[in-house]
Design a protein around this motif. Structure first.
Motif, PDB file in Angstrom:
ATOM      1  N   SER A  29       0.844  -1.187   0.000  1.00  0.00           N
ATOM      2  CA  SER A  29       0.000   0.000   0.000  1.00  0.00           C
ATOM      3  C   SER A  29       0.886   1.246   0.000  1.00  0.00           C
ATOM      4  O   SER A  29       2.106   1.164   0.145  1.00  0.00           O
ATOM      5  N   HIS A  30       0.249   2.416  -0.157  1.00  0.00           N
ATOM      6  CA  HIS A  30       1.009   3.663  -0.104  1.00  0.00           C
ATOM      7  C   HIS A  30       1.717   3.812   1.245  1.00  0.00           C
ATOM      8  O   HIS A  30       2.869   4.248   1.309  1.00  0.00           O
ATOM      9  N   LYS A  31       1.035   3.447   2.307  1.00  0.00           N
ATOM     10  CA  LYS A  31       1.630   3.536   3.636  1.00  0.00           C
ATOM     11  C   LYS A  31       2.872   2.664   3.737  1.00  0.00           C
ATOM     12  O   LYS A  31       3.905   3.096   4.270  1.00  0.00           O
ATOM     13  N   TYR A  81       1.757   7.478   7.002  1.00  0.00           N
ATOM     14  CA  TYR A  81       0.477   7.303   7.702  1.00  0.00           C
ATOM     15  C   TYR A  81      -0.353   8.579   7.685  1.00  0.00           C
ATOM     16  O   TYR A  81      -1.485   8.585   7.202  1.00  0.00           O
ATOM     17  N   SER A 124      -1.303   9.613   4.022  1.00  0.00           N
ATOM     18  CA  SER A 124      -2.290   8.741   3.384  1.00  0.00           C
ATOM     19  C   SER A 124      -3.652   8.859   4.059  1.00  0.00           C
ATOM     20  O   SER A 124      -4.691   8.870   3.393  1.00  0.00           O
ATOM     21  N   ARG A 125      -3.669   8.968   5.390  1.00  0.00           N
ATOM     22  CA  ARG A 125      -4.943   9.115   6.087  1.00  0.00           C
ATOM     23  C   ARG A 125      -5.592  10.464   5.792  1.00  0.00           C
ATOM     24  O   ARG A 125      -6.816  10.575   5.701  1.00  0.00           O
ATOM     25  N   LEU A 153      -7.293  10.118   2.436  1.00  0.00           N
ATOM     26  CA  LEU A 153      -8.487   9.287   2.513  1.00  0.00           C
ATOM     27  C   LEU A 153      -9.618   9.979   3.272  1.00  0.00           C
ATOM     28  O   LEU A 153     -10.777   9.965   2.839  1.00  0.00           O
ATOM     29  N   THR A 183     -12.029   4.955   6.939  1.00  0.00           N
ATOM     30  CA  THR A 183     -10.871   4.066   7.014  1.00  0.00           C
ATOM     31  C   THR A 183     -10.934   3.244   8.268  1.00  0.00           C
ATOM     32  O   THR A 183     -11.440   3.667   9.301  1.00  0.00           O
TER      33      THR A 183
END
Length: 264
Positions: free
Chosen positions: A203-205, A248, A251-252, A255, A263
């Protein structure tokens, strides 16, 4: 909704912590009073985090992650101010603390789902702790660079600590953060399915976390073998910290705020 309804207790703790953090930056407080204000802010901030994460409706997201990170930075400062009484209270830390508390009040994140594993809180704790240690390292690196620049211009340093002490502390925090980040990545790689109920994937994270781990590894190797210091070391530290922030928090943020997705 940007500003959800908050409980009176949470609102009161947030306003108290933000006001106490901002006090040293708002006026010229004596050093003792400034340290007491930061201590009060840290205590109120800690109670607020506990109320947000352990209450009836626990929530977490990019802003609470930043809030926890700043709380850890303030905790380290409180300890260092006892070990090094000459260390001065920084207005930047005060503004950062107040901003983080208010940001988490406006963006509390998504409700936490039932954990797939009892070890998930420990996994999160390792990751957030590494965030905090690298954030402390960045703060010390900025103080180190400022002190070095003032020495080059034959001016008295205003950090309150000798340059070599700042440099030594910076790399101690980098090393500790690297150990925790390594443990976090290893746990995610080996036990991702048990922790989150899904198989491990790129994932991106994960990509940004691995890239930051590589940058910090290069920094520590360069420091040990070639004695890297000053701007050369600081650039790698800032790059690694930026990648970790994107892993983190970034990406959060995308989202939750940009895409408006829920999420886990």
């Amino acid at each position: 909704m940007i500003l959800p309804s908050a409980s009176p207790t949470g609102m009161a703790l947030a306003l108290l912590a933000a006001a106490a953090y901002a006090a040293p930056a708002a006026g010229r407080l004596p050093p003792v009073a400034a340290r007491r204000a930061v201590l009060l802010a840290w205590l109120a901030h800690g109670l607020l985090l506990g109320w947000s994460l352990l209450g009836d409706s626990p929530r977490f997201g990019f802003a609470p992650a930043l809030s926890v990170t700043v709380w850890l930075v303030a905790a380290v400062y409180a300890i260092e101010s006892q070990l090094y009484p000459q260390l001065q209270t920084r207005w930047a830390l005060s503004i950062l603390g107040a901003g983080a508390v208010l940001l988490a009040l406006f963006y509390p994140g998504q409700p936490l789902q039932a954990s797939a594993s009892a070890w998930l809180p420990l996994h999160w704790a390792l990751g957030i702790a590494s965030y905090g240690l690298f954030a402390v390292a960045v703060v010390h690196a900025l103080l180190m660079l400022r002190a070095e620049a003032r020495i080059r211009h034959a001016a008295e340093t205003d950090s309150g600590l000798p340059l070599l002490t700042l440099e030594r502390l910076t790399f101690r925090f980098v090393t500790a953060g690297f150990v925790l980040l390594s443990a976090t990545l290893l746990a995610g790689l080996l036990f991702d399915e048990q922790l989150y109920g899904t198989a491990w994937k790129w994932s991106h994270k994960t990509v940004f976390s691995v890239l930051s781990w590589g940058v910090f590894a290069v920094l520590l190797i360069g420091r040990a073998r070639f004695g890297w210091r000053g701007w050369r070391a600081a650039r790698l530290l800032f790059t690694g910290a930026g990648l970790l922030l994107l892993a983190y928090v970034g990406s959060r943020f995308v989202l939750e705020i940009v895409l408006g997705r829920s999420t886990a």
